[in-house]
Design a protein around this motif. Structure first.
Motif, PDB file in Angstrom:
ATOM      1  N   CYS A 103       0.849  -1.188   0.000  1.00 12.54           N
ATOM      2  CA  CYS A 103       0.000   0.000   0.000  1.00 12.54           C
ATOM      3  C   CYS A 103       0.884   1.237   0.000  1.00 12.54           C
ATOM      4  CB  CYS A 103      -0.896  -0.020   1.243  1.00 12.54           C
ATOM      5  SG  CYS A 103      -1.961   1.436   1.409  1.00 12.54           S
ATOM      6  N   LEU A 104       0.661   2.109  -0.962  1.00 11.75           N
ATOM      7  CA  LEU A 104       1.461   3.332  -1.076  1.00 11.75           C
ATOM      8  C   LEU A 104       0.782   4.477  -0.361  1.00 11.75           C
ATOM      9  CD1 LEU A 104       2.459   2.739  -4.708  1.00 11.75           C
ATOM     10  CD2 LEU A 104       4.077   3.783  -3.123  1.00 11.75           C
ATOM     11  N   GLY A 105       1.482   5.055   0.605  1.00 12.95           N
ATOM     12  CA  GLY A 105       1.012   6.257   1.278  1.00 12.95           C
ATOM     13  C   GLY A 105       1.623   7.490   0.624  1.00 12.95           C
ATOM     14  N   SER A 106       1.766   8.544   1.406  1.00 17.13           N
ATOM     15  CA  SER A 106       2.364   9.784   0.926  1.00 17.13           C
ATOM     16  C   SER A 106       2.883  10.553   2.133  1.00 17.13           C
ATOM     17  CB  SER A 106       1.334  10.619   0.174  1.00 17.13           C
ATOM     18  OG  SER A 106       1.824  11.926  -0.064  1.00 17.13           O
ATOM     19  N   SER A 107       4.040  11.171   1.993  1.00 16.39           N
ATOM     20  CA  SER A 107       4.628  11.872   3.134  1.00 16.39           C
ATOM     21  C   SER A 107       3.782  13.039   3.616  1.00 16.39           C
ATOM     22  CB  SER A 107       6.034  12.366   2.782  1.00 16.39           C
ATOM     23  OG  SER A 107       5.989  13.285   1.704  1.00 16.39           O
ATOM     24  N   CYS A 108       2.849  13.512   2.776  1.00 17.17           N
ATOM     25  CA  CYS A 108       2.007  14.631   3.193  1.00 17.17           C
ATOM     26  C   CYS A 108       1.009  14.248   4.273  1.00 17.17           C
ATOM     27  CB  CYS A 108       1.268  15.223   1.995  1.00 17.17           C
ATOM     28  SG  CYS A 108      -0.007  14.148   1.319  1.00 17.17           S
ATOM     29  N   ILE A 109       0.920  12.982   4.617  1.00 17.80           N
ATOM     30  CA  ILE A 109      -0.023  12.568   5.656  1.00 17.80           C
ATOM     31  C   ILE A 109       0.596  12.595   7.038  1.00 17.80           C
ATOM     32  CG2 ILE A 109      -1.109  11.114   3.920  1.00 17.80           C
ATOM     33  CD1 ILE A 109      -0.269   8.681   5.448  1.00 17.80           C
ATOM     34  N   VAL A 160       4.176   1.615   2.524  1.00 18.24           N
ATOM     35  CA  VAL A 160       5.366   2.444   2.341  1.00 18.24           C
ATOM     36  C   VAL A 160       4.957   3.910   2.265  1.00 18.24           C
ATOM     37  CG1 VAL A 160       6.533   0.574   1.121  1.00 18.24           C
ATOM     38  CG2 VAL A 160       5.350   2.334  -0.194  1.00 18.24           C
ATOM     39  N   MET A 161       5.856   4.769   2.659  1.00 14.56           N
ATOM     40  CA  MET A 161       5.601   6.203   2.696  1.00 14.56           C
ATOM     41  C   MET A 161       6.617   6.925   1.816  1.00 14.56           C
ATOM     42  SD  MET A 161       3.352   8.126   4.309  1.00 14.56           S
ATOM     43  CE  MET A 161       3.031   7.889   6.046  1.00 14.56           C
ATOM     44  N   PRO A 162       6.275   7.181   0.555  1.00 21.25           N
ATOM     45  CA  PRO A 162       7.217   7.883  -0.315  1.00 21.25           C
ATOM     46  C   PRO A 162       7.271   9.372   0.010  1.00 21.25           C
ATOM     47  CG  PRO A 162       5.455   6.778  -1.561  1.00 21.25           C
ATOM     48  CD  PRO A 162       5.043   6.825  -0.140  1.00 21.25           C
ATOM     49  N   THR A 163       8.402   9.962  -0.268  1.00 25.50           N
ATOM     50  CA  THR A 163       8.535  11.406  -0.179  1.00 25.50           C
ATOM     51  C   THR A 163       7.941  12.028  -1.448  1.00 25.50           C
ATOM     52  OG1 THR A 163      10.103  13.177   0.344  1.00 25.50           O
ATOM     53  CG2 THR A 163      10.835  11.497  -1.244  1.00 25.50           C
ATOM     54  N   ASN A 164       8.137  13.324  -1.667  1.00 21.94           N
ATOM     55  CA  ASN A 164       7.615  14.004  -2.854  1.00 21.94           C
ATOM     56  C   ASN A 164       8.239  13.412  -4.107  1.00 21.94           C
ATOM     57  OD1 ASN A 164       6.128  16.330  -1.499  1.00 21.94           O
ATOM     58  ND2 ASN A 164       8.161  16.515  -0.607  1.00 21.94           N
ATOM     59  N   LEU A 165       7.391  13.098  -5.079  1.00 18.80           N
ATOM     60  CA  LEU A 165       7.834  12.386  -6.275  1.00 18.80           C
ATOM     61  C   LEU A 165       7.788  13.276  -7.516  1.00 18.80           C
ATOM     62  CD1 LEU A 165       5.836   9.091  -5.672  1.00 18.80           C
ATOM     63  CD2 LEU A 165       8.269   9.481  -5.184  1.00 18.80           C
ATOM     64  N   TYR A 166       8.584  12.906  -8.509  1.00 16.07           N
ATOM     65  CA  TYR A 166       8.555  13.548  -9.821  1.00 16.07           C
ATOM     66  C   TYR A 166       9.115  12.539 -10.815  1.00 16.07           C
ATOM     67  CZ  TYR A 166      13.627  13.989  -9.708  1.00 16.07           C
ATOM     68  OH  TYR A 166      14.967  13.702  -9.673  1.00 16.07           O
TER      69      TYR A 166
END
Length: 316
Positions: A103-109, A160-166
Motif C-alpha cells: 500500500c502506497l502512502g504519501s509523506s504529506c499525511i 510504504v511512505m514515499p517522499t515528494n515524487l517527480y
C-alpha cells in the motif's frame, strides 16, 4: 516475484507506470485494468474483478492526486475516492488470500509540524496540514487497514511512505500538478512567450525532499521481495532543497532568465518535510537518480514528446 500474477492498481499514473517499467525486469505476469473497465470505488465491481483475475501480489498505486489547489477545491472527492479505492482493494485481498500487498502512502499525511527528519512513528502524533487533510485522512485509513489485516489475520500486507515524487508521466496540468512539473511548465511557457517573470506560490522558504519515481518503483519492488513487517516504512532520498532553490534550479535547467516572484499571499504548506529513511537504508537500498539529472530528463522528455501527452490526471 518471478512467475507470479502481479496486479498494479493504477498502472497508468506516474507511480503505476514506473512500477510497470520496473516489473518488466522481474519476469512476472503483470495484470492491469483500465478505469473504463473497472471503477475501484465500487466494492462489488472491485471484488468481482479480483476474484476473476486472482492476483498473487498487488501494488496499490491507484489514487486521486493533485497539488495544493486541487486538494483545497475538492476535499470531498479526495477523501471519498481515495478511501474507497484503498478499502475495497485491501479488504478483498484479505478475503482472497492474496500472498503479498503493498500500500502506497504519501509523506504529506504526516503531521504538519512533525520533528525533522520524520520517522515512521510520527504518524498520527499531531495535526495534519490543512491544505491536504482530506487526502491524508483517506491514506491513513488505508495504511491502518493494511496493518490491521496483517496483525489480526497474518496477511503479508506492507505499507510504504514515499517522499515528494517527480518523473516520467508526471502531471503538467497547472490545476492539478505538483511543484516540479508546475515550475517546469510555468518557466518553459514564460521563456517561449518571452515573458520577463514567473510567479511561484508561497515564500520560497519551505524545504522539500524529492525522489525520482523510478527510484520509488525500485524501492517498492525491493521491499515487496524482502520486507515483511506491517510497520510503515519511509522511502526517500535523504536530501532536501528549499522551494526557492528549486525554482532557481529549474530556471537554470530550462534557461529561463527572467525574474522569479514569490507570492507570499499563497499558501506555503508545511515548513519542512524530510523523511527519515534510515530503516530502508539499513536494509540495503538507496536512491540512484540525482535531482538535477532527474529534472533535466523530465524536461527533455516533456518537451520532445509533445506537451499534451504528459498532461493528465492520475485517477485510477
Amino acid at each position: 516475484m518471478r512467475g507470479k500474477r502481479v496486479w498494479v492498481a493504477g498502472h497508468s499514473g506516474m507511480v503505476g507506470s514506473a512500477l510497470m517499467r520496473r516489473l518488466k525486469r522481474e519476469r512476472c505476469d503483470i495484470q492491469t485494468v483500465t478505469r473504463e473497465d473497472l471503477d475501484l470505488t465500487r466494492q462489488s465491481d472491485t471484488e468481482a474483478w479480483m476474484r476473476k483475475a486472482r492476483p498473487e501480489a498487488i501494488f496499490i498505486a491507484a489514487a486521486r492526486v493533485g497539488g495544493i489547489g486541487a486538494n483545497a477545491r475538492y476535499p470531498a472527492e479526495f477523501l471519498a475516492e481515495n478511501a474507497l479505492i484503498l478499502l475495497n482493494i485491501i479488504k478483498t485481498a484479505s478475503e482472497l488470500g492474496v500472498e503479498k500487498l503493498l500500500c502506497l502512502g504519501s509523506s504529506c499525511i504526516y503531521p504538519k509540524h512533525a520533528e525533522q527528519p520524520i520517522t515512521e512513528d510520527a504518524l498520527l502524533t499531531g495535526s495534519l496540514e490543512p491544505t491536504n487533510e482530506a487526502y491524508a485522512i483517506a491514506k491513513i485509513a488505508g495504511i491502518k487497514l493494511a496493518s490491521a489485516y496483517a496483525e489480526q489475520h497474518g496477511c503479508r500486507f506492507i505499507s510504504v511512505m514515499p517522499t515528494n515524487l517527480y518523473g516520467q508521466n508526471d502531471n503538467f496540468d497547472l490545476d492539478h500538478s505538483h511543484v516540479i512539473p508546475a515550475l517546469i511548465r510555468k518557466m518553459h511557457d514564460a521563456r517561449v512567450s518571452h515573458r520577463d517573470s514567473v510567479v511561484v506560490w508561497g515564500t520560497g522558504t519551505p524545504k522539500r525532499e524529492f525522489l525520482h519515481v523510478d527510484d520509488l518503483a525500485d524501492a517498492c519492488v525491493f521491499l515487496m521481495k524482502g520486507y515483511e513487517s506491517p510497520k510503515l516504512i519511509n522511502i526517500g532520498s535523504g536530501e532536501e532543497i528549499s522551494i526557492g532553490e528549486l525554482a532557481f534550479l529549474i530556471a537554470d535547467v530550462i534557461d529561463f532568465r527572467g525574474r522569479i516572484v514569490f507570492d507570499a499571499f499563497k499558501p506555503d504548506g508545511a515548513p519542512r518535510k524530510l523523511l527519515d529513511s534510515s530503516r530502508l537504508h539499513r536494509l540495503g537500498w538507496s536512491h540512484k537518480i540525482a535531482l538535477r539529472a532527474g529534472i533535466e530528463e523530465l524536461y527533455h522528455r516533456w518537451r520532445t514528446s509533445g506537451r499534451n501527452s504528459l498532461v493528465k490526471q492520475h485517477h485510477p
